[in-house]
Design a protein around this motif. Structure first.
Motif, short mmCIF file in Angstrom:
data_model
loop_
_atom_site.label_atom_id
_atom_site.label_comp_id
_atom_site.label_asym_id
_atom_site.label_seq_id
_atom_site.Cartn_x
_atom_site.Cartn_y
_atom_site.Cartn_z
N ALA A 99 44.35 48.15 56.15
CA ALA A 99 44.43 49.60 56.07
C ALA A 99 44.75 50.07 54.66
CB ALA A 99 45.50 50.11 57.04
N ALA A 100 44.46 51.32 54.41
CA ALA A 100 44.79 51.96 53.14
C ALA A 100 44.85 53.47 53.39
CB ALA A 100 43.73 51.64 52.09
N ILE A 123 34.44 57.11 49.19
CA ILE A 123 35.62 56.25 49.01
C ILE A 123 35.94 55.52 50.32
CG2 ILE A 123 37.42 58.00 49.47
CD1 ILE A 123 37.61 55.33 46.75
N CYS A 124 35.70 56.17 51.44
CA CYS A 124 35.91 55.50 52.73
C CYS A 124 34.86 54.42 52.95
CB CYS A 124 35.91 56.51 53.87
SG CYS A 124 37.35 57.61 53.84
N ARG A 125 33.62 54.70 52.59
CA ARG A 125 32.57 53.69 52.70
C ARG A 125 32.93 52.47 51.86
NH1 ARG A 125 30.36 52.56 56.39
NH2 ARG A 125 29.66 54.64 56.84
N PHE A 126 33.45 52.69 50.67
CA PHE A 126 33.91 51.57 49.84
C PHE A 126 34.97 50.77 50.59
CE2 PHE A 126 37.18 49.93 46.96
CZ PHE A 126 36.44 48.97 46.29
N GLY A 127 35.94 51.46 51.16
CA GLY A 127 37.01 50.77 51.88
C GLY A 127 36.51 49.95 53.04
N HIS A 135 40.94 50.53 59.20
CA HIS A 135 41.14 51.98 59.30
C HIS A 135 41.68 52.51 57.97
CE1 HIS A 135 45.38 51.02 60.32
NE2 HIS A 135 45.64 52.22 59.87
N ILE A 136 41.45 53.79 57.77
CA ILE A 136 41.90 54.48 56.57
C ILE A 136 42.68 55.71 57.02
CG2 ILE A 136 41.19 55.74 54.50
CD1 ILE A 136 38.71 53.89 54.42
#
Length: 188
Positions: A99-100, A123-127, A135-136
């Motif tokens: 997670a981040a 940025i979520c796609r990168f994560g 999860h983010i």
């Protein structure tokens, strides 16, 4: 979860908005963002840079060092072929949880639902795609409805309410926060 230190800093785009490695020329944007009243009100720990040279030093020292230490992924936000207009980040990386926490800010002239949603989505796609996050999380001040709308528009779901979660960088006021979370399958 993959570690940042094992990855290159990619450039990701949706055809309109891109996120890329911060560059020295982004100092003007970082300086303006660190002085923007809304950025400073609704983000914690934003210290206004003294001048463009200080912003350049920060860009030269901090983003790369935190990436190499697996602490944070920082990206400049670009609309079209122009200069950077904001910032996107994954912080509070928690490998054991996969997670981040994600956040973005845009300069006033670039603020729109479309640009903000694109930057947050990237940025979520990168994560999810590069770091293999499960999860983010995202937090928005209760009275910062535009940010909550941006998150909801890409699939973030409200997960809770956190009284007095963060202190404004500008006024030092404690803000209650809405906690939202996103899983890979929910990303619109």
């Amino acid at each position: 979860m993959r570690l940042l230190s094992t990855l290159p800093v990619p450039t990701l785009t949706d055809g309109q908005v891109s996120i890329r490695r911060p560059e020295a020329d982004d100092a003007v944007t970082v300086l303006a963002g660190s002085r923007d009243p809304l950025v400073r009100e609704f983000m914690q720990g934003v210290i206004p840079h003294q001048d463009e040279a200080a912003a350049r030093r920060w860009l030269a020292e901090v983003p790369g060092a935190l990436w190499a230490r697996d602490r944070a992924a920082y990206f400049s936000v670009v609309v079209g072929d122009g200069p950077s207009v904001g910032w996107a980040e994954l912080v509070d990386l928690r490998p054991a949880e996969r997670a981040a926490e994600a956040s973005i800010w845009l300069l006033p002239e670039a603020r729109s639902l479309k640009a903000a949603a694109s930057a947050l989505r990237l940025i979520c796609r990168f994560g999810f795609d590069w770091l293999d996050l499960g999860h983010i999380d995202a937090y928005a001040a209760r009275d910062n409805m535009p940010v909550q709308v941006v998150g909801a528009s890409i699939g973030f779901r409200r997960a809770g309410y956190r009284p007095g979660l963060f202190r404004s960088s500008r006024t030092h006021t404690l803000h209650d926060a809405v906690h939202a979370t996103l899983q890979p399958a929910d990303l619109c």
